[in-house]
Write an enzyme that holds these catalytic residues in place. Structure first.
Site, PDB file in Angstrom:
ATOM      1  N   LYS A 139      16.393 -25.193   5.502  1.00  0.00           N
ATOM      2  CA  LYS A 139      17.641 -25.078   6.281  1.00  0.00           C
ATOM      3  C   LYS A 139      18.492 -26.336   6.068  1.00  0.00           C
ATOM      4  CE  LYS A 139      15.582 -22.207   9.914  1.00  0.00           C
ATOM      5  NZ  LYS A 139      16.320 -20.964  10.084  1.00  0.00           N
ATOM      6  N   GLU A 144      13.496 -18.281  20.868  1.00  0.00           N
ATOM      7  CA  GLU A 144      13.958 -17.001  20.317  1.00  0.00           C
ATOM      8  C   GLU A 144      14.138 -16.012  21.455  1.00  0.00           C
ATOM      9  OE1 GLU A 144      12.366 -15.965  16.180  1.00  0.00           O
ATOM     10  OE2 GLU A 144      10.671 -16.861  17.213  1.00  0.00           O
ATOM     11  N   HIS A 199       6.630 -25.311  11.382  1.00  0.00           N
ATOM     12  CA  HIS A 199       8.046 -25.687  11.492  1.00  0.00           C
ATOM     13  C   HIS A 199       8.259 -26.909  12.390  1.00  0.00           C
ATOM     14  CE1 HIS A 199       8.456 -21.878   9.644  1.00  0.00           C
ATOM     15  NE2 HIS A 199       8.611 -21.137  10.718  1.00  0.00           N
ATOM     16  N   LYS A 246       9.062 -16.805  22.562  1.00  0.00           N
ATOM     17  CA  LYS A 246       9.773 -15.534  22.328  1.00  0.00           C
ATOM     18  C   LYS A 246      10.337 -15.075  23.666  1.00  0.00           C
ATOM     19  CE  LYS A 246       8.037 -14.941  18.085  1.00  0.00           C
ATOM     20  NZ  LYS A 246       8.844 -15.030  16.875  1.00  0.00           N
ATOM     21  N   ASP A 267       1.880 -19.994  15.067  1.00  0.00           N
ATOM     22  CA  ASP A 267       2.981 -19.350  14.340  1.00  0.00           C
ATOM     23  C   ASP A 267       4.061 -20.362  13.969  1.00  0.00           C
ATOM     24  OD1 ASP A 267       4.490 -17.200  13.244  1.00  0.00           O
ATOM     25  OD2 ASP A 267       5.671 -17.066  15.080  1.00  0.00           O
ATOM     26  N   LYS A 275       3.316 -19.042   5.628  1.00  0.00           N
ATOM     27  CA  LYS A 275       2.615 -19.684   6.726  1.00  0.00           C
ATOM     28  C   LYS A 275       2.166 -18.625   7.719  1.00  0.00           C
ATOM     29  CE  LYS A 275       4.762 -19.509  10.060  1.00  0.00           C
ATOM     30  NZ  LYS A 275       5.420 -18.353  10.597  1.00  0.00           N
ATOM     31  N   LYS A 329      18.560 -17.508  21.467  1.00  0.00           N
ATOM     32  CA  LYS A 329      17.990 -18.008  20.210  1.00  0.00           C
ATOM     33  C   LYS A 329      18.643 -19.343  19.884  1.00  0.00           C
ATOM     34  CE  LYS A 329      17.409 -16.955  15.288  1.00  0.00           C
ATOM     35  NZ  LYS A 329      15.992 -17.295  15.124  1.00  0.00           N
ATOM     36  N   ARG A 350       0.802  -1.234   0.000  1.00  0.00           N
ATOM     37  CA  ARG A 350       0.000   0.000   0.000  1.00  0.00           C
ATOM     38  C   ARG A 350       0.828   1.274   0.000  1.00  0.00           C
ATOM     39  NH1 ARG A 350      -3.622  -1.988   4.922  1.00  0.00           N
ATOM     40  NH2 ARG A 350      -1.498  -2.455   5.552  1.00  0.00           N
ATOM     41  N   HIS A 408       9.923 -22.268   5.808  1.00  0.00           N
ATOM     42  CA  HIS A 408      11.353 -22.025   5.549  1.00  0.00           C
ATOM     43  C   HIS A 408      12.259 -22.960   6.333  1.00  0.00           C
ATOM     44  CE1 HIS A 408      11.189 -19.401   9.157  1.00  0.00           C
ATOM     45  NE2 HIS A 408      12.502 -19.513   9.196  1.00  0.00           N
TER      46      HIS A 408
HETATM   47  N1  LIG Z   1       8.622 -11.868   9.601  1.00  0.00           N
HETATM   48  C1  LIG Z   1       9.081 -13.083   9.730  1.00  0.00           C
HETATM   49  O1  LIG Z   1      10.126 -13.354  10.350  1.00  0.00           O
HETATM   50  C2  LIG Z   1       8.346 -14.220   9.106  1.00  0.00           C
HETATM   51  C3  LIG Z   1       7.121 -14.032   8.501  1.00  0.00           C
HETATM   52  N2  LIG Z   1       6.494 -15.091   7.898  1.00  0.00           N
HETATM   53  C4  LIG Z   1       5.198 -14.909   7.241  1.00  0.00           C
HETATM   54  O2  LIG Z   1       5.316 -13.922   6.216  1.00  0.00           O
HETATM   55  C5  LIG Z   1       4.104 -13.202   6.080  1.00  0.00           C
HETATM   56  C6  LIG Z   1       4.411 -11.713   6.196  1.00  0.00           C
HETATM   57  O3  LIG Z   1       4.956 -11.469   7.458  1.00  0.00           O
HETATM   58  P1  LIG Z   1       5.689 -10.092   7.814  1.00  0.00           P
HETATM   59  O4  LIG Z   1       6.532  -9.632   6.683  1.00  0.00           O
HETATM   60  O5  LIG Z   1       6.301 -10.302   9.138  1.00  0.00           O
HETATM   61  O6  LIG Z   1       4.432  -9.119   7.950  1.00  0.00           O
HETATM   62  P2  LIG Z   1       4.423  -7.512   7.944  1.00  0.00           P
HETATM   63  O7  LIG Z   1       3.243  -7.112   8.737  1.00  0.00           O
HETATM   64  O8  LIG Z   1       5.751  -6.965   8.291  1.00  0.00           O
HETATM   65  O9  LIG Z   1       4.173  -7.165   6.400  1.00  0.00           O
HETATM   66  C7  LIG Z   1       2.907  -7.282   5.792  1.00  0.00           C
HETATM   67  C8  LIG Z   1       2.977  -6.720   4.385  1.00  0.00           C
HETATM   68  O10 LIG Z   1       1.691  -6.800   3.768  1.00  0.00           O
HETATM   69  C9  LIG Z   1       1.339  -5.516   3.246  1.00  0.00           C
HETATM   70  N3  LIG Z   1      -0.099  -5.368   3.386  1.00  0.00           N
HETATM   71  C10 LIG Z   1      -0.835  -5.607   4.512  1.00  0.00           C
HETATM   72  N4  LIG Z   1      -2.136  -5.393   4.259  1.00  0.00           N
HETATM   73  C11 LIG Z   1      -2.211  -5.000   2.965  1.00  0.00           C
HETATM   74  C12 LIG Z   1      -3.295  -4.632   2.101  1.00  0.00           C
HETATM   75  N5  LIG Z   1      -4.559  -4.625   2.535  1.00  0.00           N
HETATM   76  N6  LIG Z   1      -3.008  -4.302   0.841  1.00  0.00           N
HETATM   77  C13 LIG Z   1      -1.741  -4.301   0.380  1.00  0.00           C
HETATM   78  N7  LIG Z   1      -0.680  -4.634   1.138  1.00  0.00           N
HETATM   79  C14 LIG Z   1      -0.918  -4.976   2.414  1.00  0.00           C
HETATM   80  C15 LIG Z   1       2.127  -4.523   4.080  1.00  0.00           C
HETATM   81  O11 LIG Z   1       2.480  -3.391   3.326  1.00  0.00           O
HETATM   82  P3  LIG Z   1       1.895  -1.909   3.484  1.00  0.00           P
HETATM   83  O12 LIG Z   1       1.642  -1.682   4.930  1.00  0.00           O
HETATM   84  O13 LIG Z   1       2.937  -1.037   2.867  1.00  0.00           O
HETATM   85  O14 LIG Z   1       0.672  -1.991   2.666  1.00  0.00           O
HETATM   86  C16 LIG Z   1       3.417  -5.286   4.299  1.00  0.00           C
HETATM   87  O15 LIG Z   1       4.230  -5.143   3.161  1.00  0.00           O
HETATM   88  C17 LIG Z   1       3.155 -13.740   7.154  1.00  0.00           C
HETATM   89  O16 LIG Z   1       2.341 -14.720   6.575  1.00  0.00           O
HETATM   90  C18 LIG Z   1       4.108 -14.395   8.160  1.00  0.00           C
HETATM   91  O17 LIG Z   1       3.523 -15.476   8.845  1.00  0.00           O
HETATM   92  C19 LIG Z   1       7.068 -16.325   7.866  1.00  0.00           C
HETATM   93  C20 LIG Z   1       8.283 -16.563   8.435  1.00  0.00           C
HETATM   94  C21 LIG Z   1       9.003 -15.547   9.134  1.00  0.00           C
HETATM   95  O1  LIG Z   2       8.234 -18.440  10.833  1.00  0.00           O
HETATM   96  C1  LIG Z   2       8.718 -17.774  11.717  1.00  0.00           C
HETATM   97  O2  LIG Z   2      10.033 -17.906  11.973  1.00  0.00           O
HETATM   98  C2  LIG Z   2      10.740 -16.879  12.641  1.00  0.00           C
HETATM   99  C3  LIG Z   2      12.063 -17.477  13.087  1.00  0.00           C
HETATM  100  O3  LIG Z   2      12.769 -17.999  11.997  1.00  0.00           O
HETATM  101  P1  LIG Z   2      14.287 -18.467  12.185  1.00  0.00           P
HETATM  102  O4  LIG Z   2      14.664 -18.984  10.851  1.00  0.00           O
HETATM  103  O5  LIG Z   2      15.056 -17.242  12.614  1.00  0.00           O
HETATM  104  O6  LIG Z   2      14.294 -19.508  13.254  1.00  0.00           O
HETATM  105  C4  LIG Z   2       9.952 -16.361  13.811  1.00  0.00           C
HETATM  106  O7  LIG Z   2      10.620 -15.257  14.388  1.00  0.00           O
HETATM  107  C5  LIG Z   2       8.585 -15.920  13.344  1.00  0.00           C
HETATM  108  O8  LIG Z   2       7.787 -15.542  14.469  1.00  0.00           O
HETATM  109  C6  LIG Z   2       7.870 -16.995  12.617  1.00  0.00           C
HETATM  110  O9  LIG Z   2       6.735 -16.445  11.962  1.00  0.00           O
END
Ligand SMILES: NC(=O)C1=CN([C@@H]2O[C@H](COP(=O)(O)OP(=O)(O)OC[C@H]3O[C@@H](n4cnc5c(N)ncnc54)[C@H](OP(=O)(O)O)[C@@H]3O)[C@@H](O)[C@H]2O)C=CC1
Ligand SMILES: O=C1O[C@H](COP(=O)(O)O)[C@@H](O)[C@H](O)[C@H]1O
Length: 509
Positions: free
Chosen positions: A205, A239, A263, A361, A258, A171, A366, A64, A201
């Site tokens: 690994k 973590e 995992h 957490k 989560d 996920k 970690k 967005r 992910h």
């Molecule tokens: N972060 C992590 O370490 C990990 C995350 N994941 C998974 O990855 C996915 C994303 O996680 P994460 O990056 O942490 O989440 P964030 O909340 O950091 O990012 C969400 C993203 O979605 C966009 N977004 C949200 N709502 C809308 C909308 N209505 N329209 C358009 N864009 C939208 C936001 O952008 P903007 O606000 O600019 O629109 C942002 O880019 C999840 O499913 C999570 O489970 C999996 C493993 C690890």
């Molecule tokens: O999927 C997830 O994994 C991260 C941790 O990943 P790791 O590779 O650093 O072990 C976790 O922080 C997050 O909450 C979860 O969504």
């Protein structure tokens, strides 16, 4: 001849290196988010730098935020410089940057998706991506269905005989069995199953893949890999970070959904599965699916599970807030940040062997490890005092950090008396190999671009994992607040009691 990014780290003569992806483009939804910045963009750069992406590769970001292509390019640049594993090379970066575009919009905005379709069509011409596209949903899970529907509406998901369209879904896939089934239906209405890559992910690994190598390439372990010798298995994903900045995703989801649903259950499946007939994707996934089908939660949950929520404390010399003080979390949030559960695997091999899974957490450090803890020797021909410091033998897969395997066993303490104490024998990746491990996302993104599905869980695995977890989450719903635990500790007291009542204890990794 296949051309690759110029000046790559890749040595074309080395046959062990992976195959290069053919012409294609990748669209990342949620590109401004945490995962994209820290993992996906750096992984894409690393792939380019290793010469594994085609020269015209294109990367389209969607979110967005009101960014122009230049802003996006700058963000990718900064993320790459900060998080990429391979050295920064101007020439590789320039090649990648030429194919970067940003499309601004919300998931419910038809115009934005029409713009996306137009942008992709242009890139097909300019970059020669040949109509092959992957759509990576790195977004809040609640938004998966709407994006899939938009891809269908715009024709972006249409399959063509000489082009491919794939979708990568982060996920957690659903939040319970019913929603996972519903999501599978929505996804499979639009993409055929072979084009769906549900990402976990942990499966990317190196250390996780080594579970299969260690078990099935050696003779040493298999004879004792069963309930005759194994007392129990502990899988820990701890973590030290808190949840500041992640309330939008995490509040209401919690630790079990989560990471345990995905995992940790995948780790359990790899440790417990039977030998596949080959490493063909279908054969490996079939064995994992069988183990998950045999896995059930052990009751009563009040005794066999624990859940907690971190409070403020000290960690790494810094004062840190509790979950309820973290920005964005409801002041009365009952989201658990620690979860521990007991599972049984009802097969001849594993009958009577509990599998303990825990994650949290703001824990002590970690670390992710899998400990296969063996029974004590049936007879010890020593004085009682000689074995006071002898524990149970254990084989520990150190998933991260300090990747490797540790064997714990008793050894004589030097001196004139017979005293036996626990010692460790270590294998460490860092010492044994000169090759560096690719980041999990790097491996998985490349596999997906190549259409190689082995390391991606299938719909039945995902649904079965929810079936295992749902009864526990249901029971927690009616059992009040999670138990508080201080940041920097190893979780709530109930987690300790959960094991001590069976005469066991958690390892302190
Ligand atoms: N972060 C992590 O370490 C990990 C995350 N994941 C998974 O990855 C996915 C994303 O996680 P994460 O990056 O942490 O989440 P964030 O909340 O950091 O990012 C969400 C993203 O979605 C966009 N977004 C949200 N709502 C809308 C909308 N209505 N329209 C358009 N864009 C939208 C936001 O952008 P903007 O606000 O600019 O629109 C942002 O880019 C999840 O499913 C999570 O489970 C999996 C493993 C690890
Ligand atoms: O999927 C997830 O994994 C991260 C941790 O990943 P790791 O590779 O650093 O072990 C976790 O922080 C997050 O909450 C979860 O969504």
């Amino acid at each position: 001849m296949t051309r690759t990014f110029q000046n790559p780290l890749r040595d074309e003569r080395d046959k062990r290196l992976p195959t290069i992806a053919g012409p294609c483009g990748l669209v990342i939804f949620g590109v401004t988010g945490d995962l994209s910045r820290k993992k996906l963009m750096p992984a894409i750069y690393d792939l380019a730098n290793r010469g594994l992406l085609p020269p015209g590769f294109s990367l389209v970001g969607f979110a967005r935020r009101d960014w122009a292509d230049e802003d996006f390019g700058q963000v990718v640049h900064d993320a790459v410089k900060k998080y990429a594993r391979t050295p920064f090379r101007e020439s590789i970066w320039n090649q990648l940057a030429e194919g970067c575009r940003f499309v601004q919009g919300s998931f419910d905005d038809d115009n934005a998706f029409d713009n996306l379709a137009k942008c992709i069509e242009d890139l097909d011409q300019v970059r020669g991506t040949a109509g092959n596209h992957a759509f990576y949903l790195s977004i809040p899970p609640a938004a998966f269905p709407v994006v899939i529907k938009q891809l269908a509406r715009t024709g972006l998901a249409d399959q063509h005989p000489d082009q491919w369209r794939r979708v990568v879904i982060e996920k957690p896939f659903g939040h319970d069995l019913a929603s996972a089934k519903e999501l599978n239906e929505i996804v499979n209405d639009v993409f055929p199953e072979e084009s769906v890559f549900r990402i976990d992910h942990y499966l990317g690994k190196e250390t996780v893949q080594n579970i299969l190598a260690l078990r099935f390439a050696n003779q040493l372990f298999e004879p004792v890999w069963n309930g005759n010798y194994v007392d129990h298995v502990q899988i820990t994903m701890a973590e030290d970070i808190g949840l500041g900045g992640r309330a939008g995703y995490y509040d209401g989801i919690g630790a079990a959904r989560d990471v345990i649903q995905n995992h940790l259950l995948q780790l359990l499946a790899l440790v417990a599965m039977e030998e596949p007939v080959s490493f063909d994707p279908r054969a490996v996934r079939a064995e994992k699916a069988k183990i998950l089908a045999a896995t059930t939660p052990v009751q009563p949950f009040a005794e066999t599970t624990a859940r907690g929520q971190y409070t403020g404390g000290w960690q790494g010399g810094q004062k840190v807030p509790g979950l309820l003080q973290e920005e964005g979390f409801a002041k009365d949030s009952i989201t658990e940040t620690f979860a521990a559960i007991t599972l049984a695997v009802e097969t001849r091999r594993w009958a009577g062997v509990p599998f303990y899974l825990r994650t949290g957490k703001r824990l002590g450090r970690k670390v992710t490890e899998i400990a296969v803890v063996f029974k004590r020797a049936p007879h010890l021909p020593f004085d009682d005092t000689a074995t006071e410091e002898l524990g149970q033998n254990a084989l520990v897969f150190r998933v991260q950090p300090d990747e490797g395997v540790t064997m714990r066993f008793g050894s004589k303490v030097p001196g004139s008396t017979m005293e036996v104490r626990d010692v460790s024998m270590d294998f460490s990746y860092g010492h044994s190999f000169t090759e560096s491990s690719p980041e999990a996302y790097e491996r998985l993104i490349l596999d997906m671009l190549l259409g190689e599905p082995s390391l991606f869980p299938m719909n039945d695995e995902v649904e079965r994992s929810w079936e295992i977890l749902d009864p526990i989450i249901d029971a927690w719903r009616s059992s009040g607040r999670p138990e508080p635990y201080r940041a920097g500790t190893w979780g709530p007291d109930s987690a300790t009691t959960m094991l001590s009542r069976t005469g066991r204890h958690w390892r302190r990794p």
